[in-house]
Structure formats: C-alpha cells, structure tokens
Write a protein that holds these residues in place. Sequence first.
Motif, PDB file in Angstrom:
ATOM      1  N   ASN A  38       0.831  -1.200   0.000  1.00  0.00           N
ATOM      2  CA  ASN A  38       0.000   0.000   0.000  1.00  0.00           C
ATOM      3  C   ASN A  38       0.865   1.249   0.000  1.00  0.00           C
ATOM      4  O   ASN A  38       1.916   1.274   0.647  1.00  0.00           O
ATOM      5  CB  ASN A  38      -0.902   0.023   1.231  1.00  0.00           C
ATOM      6  N   LYS A  42       0.894   2.602  -6.933  1.00  0.00           N
ATOM      7  CA  LYS A  42       0.193   1.835  -7.960  1.00  0.00           C
ATOM      8  C   LYS A  42      -0.971   2.626  -8.554  1.00  0.00           C
ATOM      9  O   LYS A  42      -1.118   2.738  -9.764  1.00  0.00           O
ATOM     10  CB  LYS A  42      -0.311   0.502  -7.382  1.00  0.00           C
ATOM     11  N   SER A  43      -1.814   3.182  -7.656  1.00  0.00           N
ATOM     12  CA  SER A  43      -2.957   3.964  -8.158  1.00  0.00           C
ATOM     13  C   SER A  43      -2.486   5.254  -8.824  1.00  0.00           C
ATOM     14  O   SER A  43      -3.104   5.728  -9.773  1.00  0.00           O
ATOM     15  CB  SER A  43      -3.932   4.280  -7.027  1.00  0.00           C
ATOM     16  N   THR A  44      -1.381   5.796  -8.324  1.00  0.00           N
ATOM     17  CA  THR A  44      -0.810   6.993  -8.955  1.00  0.00           C
ATOM     18  C   THR A  44      -0.484   6.700 -10.414  1.00  0.00           C
ATOM     19  O   THR A  44      -0.769   7.504 -11.300  1.00  0.00           O
ATOM     20  CB  THR A  44       0.464   7.436  -8.193  1.00  0.00           C
ATOM     21  N   ALA A  46      -1.936   4.417 -12.281  1.00  0.00           N
ATOM     22  CA  ALA A  46      -3.208   4.265 -12.998  1.00  0.00           C
ATOM     23  C   ALA A  46      -3.812   5.631 -13.322  1.00  0.00           C
ATOM     24  O   ALA A  46      -4.243   5.873 -14.452  1.00  0.00           O
ATOM     25  CB  ALA A  46      -4.177   3.422 -12.177  1.00  0.00           C
ATOM     26  N   TYR A  47      -3.821   6.547 -12.353  1.00  0.00           N
ATOM     27  CA  TYR A  47      -4.389   7.880 -12.573  1.00  0.00           C
ATOM     28  C   TYR A  47      -3.566   8.666 -13.582  1.00  0.00           C
ATOM     29  O   TYR A  47      -4.112   9.443 -14.374  1.00  0.00           O
ATOM     30  CB  TYR A  47      -4.481   8.657 -11.253  1.00  0.00           C
ATOM     31  N   PHE A  86     -11.713   1.615 -12.173  1.00  0.00           N
ATOM     32  CA  PHE A  86     -11.176   2.192 -10.961  1.00  0.00           C
ATOM     33  C   PHE A  86     -11.631   1.584  -9.659  1.00  0.00           C
ATOM     34  O   PHE A  86     -12.647   0.920  -9.557  1.00  0.00           O
ATOM     35  CB  PHE A  86     -11.305   3.701 -10.986  1.00  0.00           C
ATOM     36  N   GLN A  87     -10.808   1.831  -8.683  1.00  0.00           N
ATOM     37  CA  GLN A  87     -10.993   1.302  -7.347  1.00  0.00           C
ATOM     38  C   GLN A  87     -12.335   1.743  -6.760  1.00  0.00           C
ATOM     39  O   GLN A  87     -13.001   0.988  -6.102  1.00  0.00           O
ATOM     40  CB  GLN A  87      -9.848   1.851  -6.499  1.00  0.00           C
ATOM     41  N   ASP A 174      -7.373  -1.243 -11.850  1.00  0.00           N
ATOM     42  CA  ASP A 174      -6.745  -0.932 -10.563  1.00  0.00           C
ATOM     43  C   ASP A 174      -7.552  -1.503  -9.403  1.00  0.00           C
ATOM     44  O   ASP A 174      -8.696  -1.116  -9.198  1.00  0.00           O
ATOM     45  CB  ASP A 174      -6.610   0.592 -10.404  1.00  0.00           C
ATOM     46  N   GLU A 175      -6.952  -2.404  -8.647  1.00  0.00           N
ATOM     47  CA  GLU A 175      -7.572  -2.990  -7.453  1.00  0.00           C
ATOM     48  C   GLU A 175      -8.988  -3.479  -7.731  1.00  0.00           C
ATOM     49  O   GLU A 175      -9.899  -3.259  -6.950  1.00  0.00           O
ATOM     50  CB  GLU A 175      -7.608  -1.977  -6.305  1.00  0.00           C
ATOM     51  N   THR A 206      -2.774  -4.769  -8.396  1.00  0.00           N
ATOM     52  CA  THR A 206      -3.390  -5.373  -7.223  1.00  0.00           C
ATOM     53  C   THR A 206      -2.429  -5.496  -6.046  1.00  0.00           C
ATOM     54  O   THR A 206      -1.223  -5.628  -6.212  1.00  0.00           O
ATOM     55  CB  THR A 206      -3.969  -6.769  -7.577  1.00  0.00           C
TER      56      THR A 206
END
Length: 254
Positions: A38, A42-44, A46-47, A86-87, A174-175, A206
């Motif tokens: 965490n 990772k999400s950064t 994706a965005y 998206f998550q 993402d996730e 993930t």
Amino acid sequence: MASLQISDLFVKVENQQILNGINLEVPQGEVHAIMGPNGTGKSTLAYTLMGHPKYEIESGQITLGGVDLIGMATEERSRLGLFLAFQYPVAIPGVTVANFLRTAMNAHRKAKNPDDKGVPIPEFRKLLTEKMDFLKMDHAMAGRYLNEGFSGGEKKRVEILQMAMLQPTMAILDETDSGLDIDALRIVSEGIESLKSNALGILVITHYQRMLNYLKPDVVHVMVDGKILMSGGPDLALKLEKEGYEWIKSTDAA
Ligand SMILES: Nc1ncnc2c1ncn2[C@@H]1O[C@H](COP(=O)(O)OP(=O)(O)O)[C@@H](O)[C@H]1O
Ligand SMILES: [Mg+2]
C-alpha cells in the motif's frame, strides 16, 4: 501490435515525489500484473495513465501504439483504446447502465467517424444481451441506475461489461479485487479472463495475489517506492504472497 509503453516516468502528486522512474511495456495480447505494498504508487500510475490533472508528470514517456498520451485528455485516451477501471467507481444518478454504455459506445464511434449516427438500438440491445450472457449477468442490471446501491461485486461486473462493450486495446484495472467476496472475485476474474484476446492488453494492479489465481498473468511486476523492483513469471506472485513485500526489498535485485 500496439503496446503500452512507459519509459522513465517520474510523477509528483501535491508536490510529493511518488513515481521514481517507471519502465514498463505491456503488449497487446498479454496480461501483466503490478503488485506492491500500500502507498507505493500503484494507483498513482493508474491515474497518471488516465490523465488525471492532479498527477504531474515531471519527465518520461507514455505511448500507446506509438502515440504519445502525455497531454492528451482522458476522453481522447479512451477513444484511442485505453480503458481504465477504478478502485472506487462513482454513481451517476438517473443514468441507467444501458444508457451509460450506449453513450460511451457512441462517443467512441463518433471519434472514429464524425458522421456516425450512433449504434442502432436493436444492434446495441443484441450486443448488450450477448455480452451480459457471456459474463453471466442478470439482464435486469441493464435497467438499473449506474452504481446506485450496487454491491462491490455488481460494480465490478458492470465495469467488466463496459470493457466487453467498448473492446479496448489496452485495459488498466486498478484494485479490481478490492471489496469483493471470494465468489464475486472469481466471477469478475473469470469475466476478465474470458475477454483475453490477441487484440487486448491487460494491466492488472493489485495488492493481493488471490485475483491472480483466476486471471493468469504473463508477467508480474513488483512496485516498491514508485519503482519496478522486479519482474517475473506468475510464480513471482505466489512467492510474494508467501514471503511478503519485505522479502523483495531484502533481495539483491532491490
Ligand atoms: N491525490 C492525492 N493527493 C495527495 N497524495 C496522494 C494522492 N494520490 C496519492 N497520493 C500519495 O501518493 C502515495 C502513493 O499512493 P497510491 O498511488 O494510492 O499508492 P497505492 O495505490 O500503491 O496504494 C501515497 O503516499 C499517497 O498518500
Ligand atoms: Mg491503490
């Protein structure tokens, strides 16, 4: 074959350095997974791939099929064949799943051909029914308002349906496994698995290995502190699940 290519990507969020030189290539026809603890970025990533304005690209390149994505609006990226799930998908009050999907499809068609009059309703219905059956979805879902009162599993299933309808060349998920119970996870993973084709590249992001029990990646990448520290085959995911992320930091590769 088009591929998603990321080179030497450095990204800042709110003046904080998050991505520290990401290099990654996902060819069409392959499934790649990014795993990592965490808060690792990772999400950064994706965005940033989506083109979210909050994520400031300091340097590096992102191309899809050789076309430069940096500076391109999110909509444009999507029309070029990039799909992002998206998550935390949003609810859109008063818009049914079917209407949402038809609007999205029409936007894509119009981008390819400005004279397009939109997908004829019977053709749309046929395609929708076909894809819903394929993903083993209840047809009643199409008439419900998008994401309103949907369970985690239902939201994800609609995302996969959207992917099936839009037929992107590159999907970033993402996730997709977060908040899903084990049955929903299996159904969603198998849905994605069933969409695998030579014309589709998939990047699954993930935290957990469990999704990869159903969705078999060709390559697994491990991201720690905004960098890909290691890449390997599917067995790398299993090793991570067993050893945890501390193990990777202590290896020579790190
Ligand atoms: N919109 C944002 N505003 C401020 N900080 C952010 C934002 N997005 C991400 N961050 C920060 O960037 C780091 C990486 O977050 P994130 O990309 O969500 O990690 P992951 O998805 O790997 O858990 C975290 O320290 C997080 O607090
Ligand atoms: Mg995340």
